[in-house]
Design a protein around this motif. Structure first.
Motif, PDB file in Angstrom:
ATOM      1  N   CYS A   3      66.808  27.551  34.312  1.00  0.00           N
ATOM      2  CA  CYS A   3      67.591  27.570  35.554  1.00  0.00           C
ATOM      3  C   CYS A   3      67.827  26.151  36.071  1.00  0.00           C
ATOM      4  O   CYS A   3      68.915  25.838  36.565  1.00  0.00           O
ATOM      5  CB  CYS A   3      66.880  28.423  36.601  1.00  0.00           C
ATOM      6  SG  CYS A   3      66.835  30.187  36.193  1.00  0.00           S
ATOM      7  N   LEU A  22      61.954  30.261  31.882  1.00  0.00           N
ATOM      8  CA  LEU A  22      63.120  30.656  32.671  1.00  0.00           C
ATOM      9  C   LEU A  22      63.392  29.653  33.782  1.00  0.00           C
ATOM     10  O   LEU A  22      64.546  29.293  34.041  1.00  0.00           O
ATOM     11  CB  LEU A  22      62.901  32.055  33.261  1.00  0.00           C
ATOM     12  CG  LEU A  22      64.029  32.582  34.169  1.00  0.00           C
ATOM     13  CD1 LEU A  22      65.359  32.631  33.419  1.00  0.00           C
ATOM     14  CD2 LEU A  22      63.671  33.955  34.717  1.00  0.00           C
ATOM     15  N   LEU A  26      76.435  34.354  33.787  1.00  0.00           N
ATOM     16  CA  LEU A  26      75.381  35.366  33.785  1.00  0.00           C
ATOM     17  C   LEU A  26      75.856  36.716  34.314  1.00  0.00           C
ATOM     18  O   LEU A  26      75.079  37.675  34.333  1.00  0.00           O
ATOM     19  CB  LEU A  26      74.191  34.874  34.627  1.00  0.00           C
ATOM     20  CG  LEU A  26      73.505  33.608  34.100  1.00  0.00           C
ATOM     21  CD1 LEU A  26      72.504  33.088  35.114  1.00  0.00           C
ATOM     22  CD2 LEU A  26      72.818  33.885  32.765  1.00  0.00           C
ATOM     23  N   SER A  55      66.557  36.426  38.377  1.00  0.00           N
ATOM     24  CA  SER A  55      67.349  37.276  37.470  1.00  0.00           C
ATOM     25  C   SER A  55      68.048  38.386  38.250  1.00  0.00           C
ATOM     26  O   SER A  55      67.944  39.578  37.903  1.00  0.00           O
ATOM     27  CB  SER A  55      66.459  37.880  36.377  1.00  0.00           C
ATOM     28  OG  SER A  55      65.875  36.855  35.595  1.00  0.00           O
TER      29      SER A  55
END
Length: 270
Positions: free
Chosen positions: A126, A122, A192, A160
């Motif tokens: 990012c 992750l 997102l 997140s």
């Protein structure tokens, strides 16, 4: 994602926020404008749980800020992008981004900074979003100011979150770099579905990047509309003093667009 009703905050006899009402939807990029002391930072600090409102209701990412909650609970819903990066210079870029995962780990794993393979993936995803994957192993203090701010965005994305709160994230950057940073932030959050509230001073950036613009003056919301609706009356309501910043902002906003009366003018006609 964010719901605010009749929010009030005072420090002694100094009334900072006067009955603020605001909703921000998922994927929406809202820019807050106003002079220093207008209440922008206090409102943002209420949203991130650092300041407790005196009255009213405030929900951020499903968390009722006015009720008891833990910092960990809020960190799982809302992330911050700071004006001065708030990074650890000696750590690598990737490790700085991974600090955004600490709130998602258990207590022991958080203390030991034991990150799962999924956390590493992750973090790299990012960094890819902000164009810095090639810098993942570099020391953060070797980056430029604009790159550091992009790392800050990547760290926020790594949480997140449902909400990102950004307090003057480009204040110390040159115009070209500032534009690049805001582009990365807007594109990532739109893709997102993250709600963003971003404090800015520059009207030209508000018009270019904001889906909506909220104007505060002396703790009151005096404008809420589209970026192309910032006319001279709206800017006068927001920047009620003929300061150099206000004049510059008015010139920037007079380059076109359709006009809308500010809230103050609308209220006066009711």
């Amino acid at each position: 994602m964010i719901s605010i009703r009749n929010l009030k905050k005072s420090y002694g006899s100094n009334h900072v926020l006067h009955g603020i009402d605001l909703d921000v939807r998922a994927g929406e990029f809202v820019v807050m404008l106003g002079l220093s002391g207008a209440g922008k930072s206090t409102l943002l600090r209420c949203m991130n749980g650092l300041v407790k409102p005196d009255s009213g209701s405030l929900t951020v990412g499903g968390i009722d800020i006015c009720r008891k909650h833990s910092r960990r609970e809020l960190a799982q819903q809302a992330a911050m992008v700071f004006q001065h990066h708030n990074l650890v210079p000696r750590l690598s870029v990737r490790k700085n981004v991974l600090t955004g995962r600490l709130g998602q780990l258990g207590t022991l794993a958080s203390i030991a900074q034991f990150f799962r393979a999924s956390d590493l993936q992750l973090a790299d995803a990012c960094l890819q979003r902000v164009g810095l994957l090639h810098k993942a192993d570099a020391r953060t203090d070797a980056l430029s100011g604009g790159q550091m701010q992009r790392v800050g965005i990547a760290r926020a994305l790594a949480q997140s979150p449902k909400v990102i709160l950004a307090d003057e994230p480009v204040a110390s950057l040159d115009p070209k770099t500032a534009t690049s940073v805001l582009q990365y932030l807007r594109e990532a959050t739109r893709e997102l579905g993250i709600a963003v509230v971003c404090n800015l001073h520059q009207v030209e950036y508000a018009r270019e990047f904001g889906d909506r613009v909220v104007g505060l003056s002396q703790g009151r919301m005096v404008f809420d509309g589209g970026p192309d609706e910032l006319d001279d009356a709206a800017l006068q309501a927001i920047y009620h003093q003929p300061t150099e910043a206000a004049v510059s902002s008015m010139h920037a906003a007079e380059q076109g667009g359709r006009w809308l009366k500010p809230l103050a003018a609308t209220a006066g006609a009711m």
